[in-house]
Design a protein around this motif. Sequence first.
Motif, short mmCIF file in Angstrom:
data_model
loop_
_atom_site.label_atom_id
_atom_site.label_comp_id
_atom_site.label_asym_id
_atom_site.label_seq_id
_atom_site.Cartn_x
_atom_site.Cartn_y
_atom_site.Cartn_z
N TYR A 126 0.61 -0.97 -0.37
CA TYR A 126 0.02 -0.11 -0.67
C TYR A 126 0.70 1.78 0.07
O TYR A 126 0.77 2.47 -0.84
N LYS B 85 -1.35 4.63 -1.32
CA LYS B 85 -2.56 4.36 -0.57
C LYS B 85 -1.92 4.46 1.42
O LYS B 85 -1.60 3.51 1.88
N MET C 143 -4.52 3.35 3.79
CA MET C 143 -4.37 1.69 4.24
C MET C 143 -3.22 0.98 4.76
O MET C 143 -3.35 0.63 5.43
#
Length: 91
Positions: A37, A42, A45
């Motif tokens: 991630y 991201k 996350m």
Amino acid sequence: YEMALEQYEKCLAIEIKASGEDHPSVATTYSNIADVYDSQSKYEMALEQYEKCLAIEIKASGEDHPSVATTYSNIADVYDSQSKYEMALEQ
């Protein structure tokens, strides 16, 4: 990335079934998922997965274990990537 995440999810399911949710190998897999991630930017996350990893590591090995320090460093790196320098320094 998606293929890596699929494999890590399969690995995680097997590890949890075989060893339980609080086993260090489960923590390692959460960390690996977080790395994927993080590589995709991201960040939220990634942080969720690192926090799961951290909780297991602390429970299994205590606050002063080197793996705990590594996870704190990984969390700080995620904050650094987001220019959240104060939060990075808190880790």
